[in-house]
Design an enzyme around this catalytic site. Structure first.
Site, mmCIF file in Angstrom:
data_model
loop_
_atom_site.group_PDB
_atom_site.id
_atom_site.type_symbol
_atom_site.label_atom_id
_atom_site.label_comp_id
_atom_site.label_asym_id
_atom_site.label_seq_id
_atom_site.Cartn_x
_atom_site.Cartn_y
_atom_site.Cartn_z
ATOM 1 N N GLY A 19 -15.045 -3.777 28.791
ATOM 2 C CA GLY A 19 -15.768 -2.553 28.199
ATOM 3 C C GLY A 19 -15.441 -1.615 28.004
ATOM 4 O O GLY A 19 -16.210 -0.003 28.484
ATOM 5 N N SER A 20 -14.280 -1.107 27.896
ATOM 6 C CA SER A 20 -13.387 0.096 28.136
ATOM 7 C C SER A 20 -14.008 1.174 26.824
ATOM 8 O O SER A 20 -13.877 2.216 26.450
ATOM 9 C CB SER A 20 -12.187 -0.195 27.836
ATOM 10 O OG SER A 20 -11.339 -0.737 27.244
ATOM 11 N N ASN A 21 -14.157 -0.208 25.560
ATOM 12 C CA ASN A 21 -14.337 0.541 24.587
ATOM 13 C C ASN A 21 -16.076 0.678 24.635
ATOM 14 O O ASN A 21 -16.378 1.859 23.882
ATOM 15 C CB ASN A 21 -14.805 -0.557 23.132
ATOM 16 C CG ASN A 21 -13.847 -0.258 23.114
ATOM 17 O OD1 ASN A 21 -13.590 0.238 22.083
ATOM 18 N ND2 ASN A 21 -12.751 -1.838 22.425
ATOM 19 N N LYS A 98 -19.158 -13.287 21.012
ATOM 20 C CA LYS A 98 -19.386 -14.517 20.719
ATOM 21 C C LYS A 98 -20.373 -14.391 19.304
ATOM 22 O O LYS A 98 -20.215 -12.837 19.000
ATOM 23 C CB LYS A 98 -21.058 -14.506 21.422
ATOM 24 C CG LYS A 98 -20.517 -15.610 22.762
ATOM 25 C CD LYS A 98 -20.596 -16.814 23.102
ATOM 26 C CE LYS A 98 -19.881 -17.149 24.295
ATOM 27 N NZ LYS A 98 -19.652 -18.582 24.590
ATOM 28 N N ASN A 114 -17.929 -4.365 14.024
ATOM 29 C CA ASN A 114 -17.347 -5.072 15.580
ATOM 30 C C ASN A 114 -15.594 -4.260 15.053
ATOM 31 O O ASN A 114 -15.872 -3.577 14.196
ATOM 32 C CB ASN A 114 -16.917 -6.413 15.225
ATOM 33 C CG ASN A 114 -16.264 -7.572 15.468
ATOM 34 O OD1 ASN A 114 -16.269 -7.427 16.948
ATOM 35 N ND2 ASN A 114 -15.213 -8.424 15.149
ATOM 36 N N HIS A 116 -11.991 -4.967 16.173
ATOM 37 C CA HIS A 116 -11.091 -5.891 15.628
ATOM 38 C C HIS A 116 -9.333 -5.603 16.129
ATOM 39 O O HIS A 116 -8.951 -4.980 15.822
ATOM 40 C CB HIS A 116 -10.997 -6.913 14.560
ATOM 41 C CG HIS A 116 -10.317 -7.960 15.050
ATOM 42 N ND1 HIS A 116 -10.052 -9.576 15.778
ATOM 43 C CD2 HIS A 116 -8.613 -8.682 14.045
ATOM 44 C CE1 HIS A 116 -9.165 -9.956 16.051
ATOM 45 N NE2 HIS A 116 -8.240 -9.688 14.747
ATOM 46 N N ASP A 157 -15.012 -12.700 12.739
ATOM 47 C CA ASP A 157 -14.151 -11.164 11.515
ATOM 48 C C ASP A 157 -14.100 -11.437 10.927
ATOM 49 O O ASP A 157 -12.484 -10.745 9.628
ATOM 50 C CB ASP A 157 -12.507 -11.700 12.294
ATOM 51 C CG ASP A 157 -12.139 -11.400 14.415
ATOM 52 O OD1 ASP A 157 -13.197 -10.688 14.963
ATOM 53 O OD2 ASP A 157 -11.149 -11.899 14.714
ATOM 54 N N GLU A 186 -8.516 1.780 19.441
ATOM 55 C CA GLU A 186 -9.930 1.162 19.306
ATOM 56 C C GLU A 186 -10.736 2.296 20.050
ATOM 57 O O GLU A 186 -11.738 2.689 19.075
ATOM 58 C CB GLU A 186 -9.789 -0.004 20.222
ATOM 59 C CG GLU A 186 -9.138 -1.469 19.390
ATOM 60 C CD GLU A 186 -9.680 -2.426 20.147
ATOM 61 O OE1 GLU A 186 -10.308 -3.081 20.873
ATOM 62 O OE2 GLU A 186 -8.659 -3.504 20.984
#
Ligand code: GRF
Length: 206
Positions: A19-21, A98, A114, A116, A157, A186
């Protein structure tokens, strides 16, 4: 999607891991670098750092997975319902491992992001997550890697690329060291793209 009058722009975060993002997004919401709030956090992993971080600051959390909902259709529908019930405008996959179901994708057309940890379309797709990505980057001998923020669809992706940022791969880089440098990127790029949505700058994305 322009901000609604008087209403905060609401984010729904899906995250599987540390959960750092998510934390980077929460910090930017607090500092007003993102004009939005996180309304709900969903994880497929009941022990994820992401759920803990959200609970710590009083954000509603949901553990929704193949464990809680063994039938994929029910899980898909429940995820869409929770996001809509919380008034979510933009869904952010912040380290979510997922695939998404059709109900959720249809509920948020072109409104699911998303992040990546490589320069898509290279080093993406099934099995390309976590340290595998950085190992593959180093083994391939490429001189640059980076971060991609893109719209999510039903495949891993894929979907329209919205932003990328590049860093050099150094001869002495290890997968772990590279992962740390990419993760920092990120934390910078994902909030920037979210803010563009919150400010209505992606009105024409379709
Ligand atoms: C990030 O590298 C993200 O790009 C990848 O999984 C990692 C999640 O990190 N898909 P965190 O859970 O946000 O710390």
């Amino acid at each position: 999607m322009a901000p609604k009058d008087g209403q905060p722009f609401r984010l729904g975060i899906l995250a599987s891991r540390n959960g750092s993002n998510l934390q980077a997004i929460l910090d930017r919401c607090l500092s007003d670098e993102i004009s939005a709030c996180v309304s709900v956090v969903i994880s497929n992993n009941s022990k994820s750092g992401a759920l803990r971080r959200a609970k710590d600051v009083g954000i509603p959390t949901f553990h929704l997975s193949g464990w809680t909902h063994p039938e994929p259709d029910r899980l898909d529908g429940e995820m869409a319902r929770v996001l809509q019930d919380h008034g979510v405008d933009l869904v952010v996959l912040a380290g979510y491992m997922k695939k998404l179901g059709p109900v959720l994708l249809q509920a948020y057309p072109n409104r699911i992001l998303n992040v990546h940890p490589a320069l898509l379309p290279a080093f993406g797709g099934q099995g390309m997550y976590g340290m595998q990505v950085h190992r593959a980057v180093i083994e391939s001998g490429v001189k640059v890697t980076g971060v991609t923020v893109h719209l999510a669809d039903s495949e891993y992706d894929q979907g329209l690329i919205l932003a990328q940022e590049v860093i050099s791969v150094h001869p002495a880089d290890t997968p772990e060291g590279l992962a740390k440098r990419v993760l920092k990127l990120e934390h910078r790029l994902l909030p920037v793209v979210i803010q563009r949505f919150a400010a209505g700058q992606f009105e024409t994305v379709h």
